[in-house]
Motif scaffolding. Structure first.
Motif, mmCIF file in Angstrom:
data_model
loop_
_atom_site.group_PDB
_atom_site.id
_atom_site.type_symbol
_atom_site.label_atom_id
_atom_site.label_comp_id
_atom_site.label_asym_id
_atom_site.label_seq_id
_atom_site.Cartn_x
_atom_site.Cartn_y
_atom_site.Cartn_z
ATOM 1 N N ALA A 17 0.825 -1.210 0.000
ATOM 2 C CA ALA A 17 0.000 0.000 0.000
ATOM 3 C C ALA A 17 0.859 1.259 0.000
ATOM 4 C CB ALA A 17 -0.930 0.001 1.216
ATOM 5 N N GLY A 18 2.161 1.086 0.208
ATOM 6 C CA GLY A 18 3.055 2.234 0.225
ATOM 7 C C GLY A 18 2.959 3.053 1.505
ATOM 8 N N LEU A 19 2.552 2.413 2.591
ATOM 9 C CA LEU A 19 2.390 3.108 3.861
ATOM 10 C C LEU A 19 3.515 2.751 4.820
ATOM 11 C CD1 LEU A 19 -1.424 2.517 4.489
ATOM 12 C CD2 LEU A 19 -0.342 4.598 3.661
ATOM 13 N N SER A 20 3.932 3.719 5.609
ATOM 14 C CA SER A 20 4.894 3.448 6.679
ATOM 15 C C SER A 20 4.123 2.860 7.859
ATOM 16 C CB SER A 20 5.598 4.740 7.101
ATOM 17 O OG SER A 20 4.677 5.606 7.743
ATOM 18 N N GLN A 21 4.854 2.302 8.812
ATOM 19 C CA GLN A 21 4.196 1.807 10.019
ATOM 20 C C GLN A 21 3.471 2.951 10.717
ATOM 21 O OE1 GLN A 21 7.241 -0.145 12.377
ATOM 22 N NE2 GLN A 21 6.582 -2.156 11.653
ATOM 23 N N ARG A 22 4.101 4.101 10.770
ATOM 24 C CA ARG A 22 3.500 5.258 11.439
ATOM 25 C C ARG A 22 2.189 5.663 10.764
ATOM 26 N NH1 ARG A 22 4.605 10.989 10.525
ATOM 27 N NH2 ARG A 22 3.670 12.129 12.219
ATOM 28 N N GLN A 23 2.184 5.695 9.436
ATOM 29 C CA GLN A 23 0.981 6.104 8.713
ATOM 30 C C GLN A 23 -0.166 5.132 8.972
ATOM 31 O OE1 GLN A 23 2.931 6.226 4.880
ATOM 32 N NE2 GLN A 23 2.643 8.449 4.736
ATOM 33 N N LEU A 24 0.122 3.824 8.890
ATOM 34 C CA LEU A 24 -0.946 2.850 9.112
ATOM 35 C C LEU A 24 -1.403 2.888 10.562
ATOM 36 C CD1 LEU A 24 -2.819 0.655 8.113
ATOM 37 C CD2 LEU A 24 -0.979 -1.016 8.483
ATOM 38 N N ALA A 25 -0.471 2.999 11.489
ATOM 39 C CA ALA A 25 -0.834 3.062 12.911
ATOM 40 C C ALA A 25 -1.748 4.258 13.180
ATOM 41 C CB ALA A 25 0.430 3.136 13.768
ATOM 42 N N THR A 26 -1.435 5.399 12.589
ATOM 43 C CA THR A 26 -2.262 6.590 12.764
ATOM 44 C C THR A 26 -3.671 6.351 12.249
ATOM 45 O OG1 THR A 26 -0.343 8.047 12.606
ATOM 46 C CG2 THR A 26 -2.494 9.039 12.161
ATOM 47 N N VAL A 56 -8.648 -0.130 5.337
ATOM 48 C CA VAL A 56 -7.628 0.871 5.023
ATOM 49 C C VAL A 56 -6.711 0.362 3.908
ATOM 50 C CG1 VAL A 56 -5.555 2.019 5.925
ATOM 51 C CG2 VAL A 56 -7.646 1.987 7.283
ATOM 52 N N LEU A 57 -6.364 -0.930 3.984
ATOM 53 C CA LEU A 57 -5.435 -1.504 3.003
ATOM 54 C C LEU A 57 -6.144 -2.048 1.762
ATOM 55 C CD1 LEU A 57 -3.085 -3.348 5.513
ATOM 56 C CD2 LEU A 57 -2.665 -1.158 4.349
ATOM 57 N N ASN A 58 -7.473 -1.990 1.768
ATOM 58 C CA ASN A 58 -8.281 -2.434 0.630
ATOM 59 C C ASN A 58 -8.014 -3.896 0.284
ATOM 60 O OD1 ASN A 58 -10.242 -2.077 -1.321
ATOM 61 N ND2 ASN A 58 -8.787 -1.420 -2.879
ATOM 62 N N ILE A 59 -8.041 -4.735 1.319
ATOM 63 C CA ILE A 59 -7.850 -6.177 1.145
ATOM 64 C C ILE A 59 -8.885 -6.907 1.982
ATOM 65 C CG2 ILE A 59 -5.381 -6.060 0.617
ATOM 66 C CD1 ILE A 59 -4.865 -6.736 3.552
ATOM 67 N N PRO A 60 -9.181 -8.148 1.653
ATOM 68 C CA PRO A 60 -10.149 -8.909 2.452
ATOM 69 C C PRO A 60 -9.586 -9.239 3.835
ATOM 70 C CG PRO A 60 -9.831 -9.923 0.289
ATOM 71 C CD PRO A 60 -8.778 -8.868 0.444
ATOM 72 N N SER A 61 -10.400 -9.086 4.865
ATOM 73 C CA SER A 61 -9.937 -9.415 6.216
ATOM 74 C C SER A 61 -9.631 -10.900 6.333
ATOM 75 C CB SER A 61 -10.971 -8.978 7.260
ATOM 76 O OG SER A 61 -12.228 -9.541 6.983
ATOM 77 N N THR A 62 -10.337 -11.733 5.578
ATOM 78 C CA THR A 62 -10.050 -13.176 5.622
ATOM 79 C C THR A 62 -8.640 -13.480 5.126
ATOM 80 O OG1 THR A 62 -11.111 -13.465 3.467
ATOM 81 C CG2 THR A 62 -12.453 -13.919 5.418
ATOM 82 N N MET A 83 -3.128 8.028 -0.544
ATOM 83 C CA MET A 83 -1.926 8.751 -0.138
ATOM 84 C C MET A 83 -2.181 10.256 -0.127
ATOM 85 S SD MET A 83 0.262 6.589 0.763
ATOM 86 C CE MET A 83 1.675 7.650 0.907
ATOM 87 N N GLY A 84 -2.923 10.741 -1.118
ATOM 88 C CA GLY A 84 -3.258 12.162 -1.163
ATOM 89 C C GLY A 84 -4.087 12.576 0.038
ATOM 90 N N ILE A 85 -5.048 11.751 0.404
ATOM 91 C CA ILE A 85 -5.879 12.040 1.575
ATOM 92 C C ILE A 85 -5.032 12.003 2.836
ATOM 93 C CG2 ILE A 85 -7.769 11.152 3.007
ATOM 94 C CD1 ILE A 85 -9.074 10.206 0.333
ATOM 95 N N SER A 86 -4.138 11.040 2.916
ATOM 96 C CA SER A 86 -3.250 10.938 4.074
ATOM 97 C C SER A 86 -2.380 12.185 4.214
ATOM 98 C CB SER A 86 -2.361 9.704 3.949
ATOM 99 O OG SER A 86 -1.458 9.635 5.016
#
Length: 125
Positions: A17-26, A56-62, A83-86
């Motif tokens: 997704a191109g997210l850092s740990q900090r971005q996803l945690a937030t 958030v990651l646009n993937i199935p939870s399963t 990313m733009g919204i973030s």
């Protein structure tokens, strides 16, 4: 490569997704340390955070839980809009901090001026 653990799948999906740990945690309203613990399989997310993360990651939870990908699951997502919204959210949060500081300064100035006016009025009386 699909990881054999929930933590590995979280790390893989976050990375894709191109997210850092900090971005996803937030976005998940958890600490970076909590996310790190999930990715290192030291702990696992609760169901509500797992569902939120999948959204958030646009993937199935399963897929996060089992590693089994539905046939219709798409890889290589385009996360430009996310990313733009973030980035906008991060700018808004910085602006909020600056505005809060400015409001404190204005409040202090108003209090100081009110005290000066009160002192002048007492001296005139």
């Amino acid at each position: 490569m699909i990881s054999d653990t929930i933590g590995g799948r979280i790390r893989q999906a976050r990375s894709e997704a191109g997210l850092s740990q900090r971005q996803l945690a937030t976005r998940l309203a958890v600490t970076t340390k909590t996310l790190e613990n999930w990715e290192e399989d030291r702990s696992e997310p609760r169901a509500n955070k797992l569902v939120m993360m999948a959204g958030v990651l646009n993937i199935p939870s399963t897929w996060l839980l089992t590693g089994d990908a539905p046939k219709e699951m798409k890889r290589g997502f385009d996360f430009q809009e996310t990313m733009g919204i973030s980035q906008k959210l991060e700018r808004a949060m910085a602006m909020q901090v600056a505005l809060s500081s400015l409001l404190e300064e204005v409040s202090s100035d108003v209090s100081r001026l009110q005290n000066e006016l009160d002192s002048e009025l007492e001296m005139e009386a």
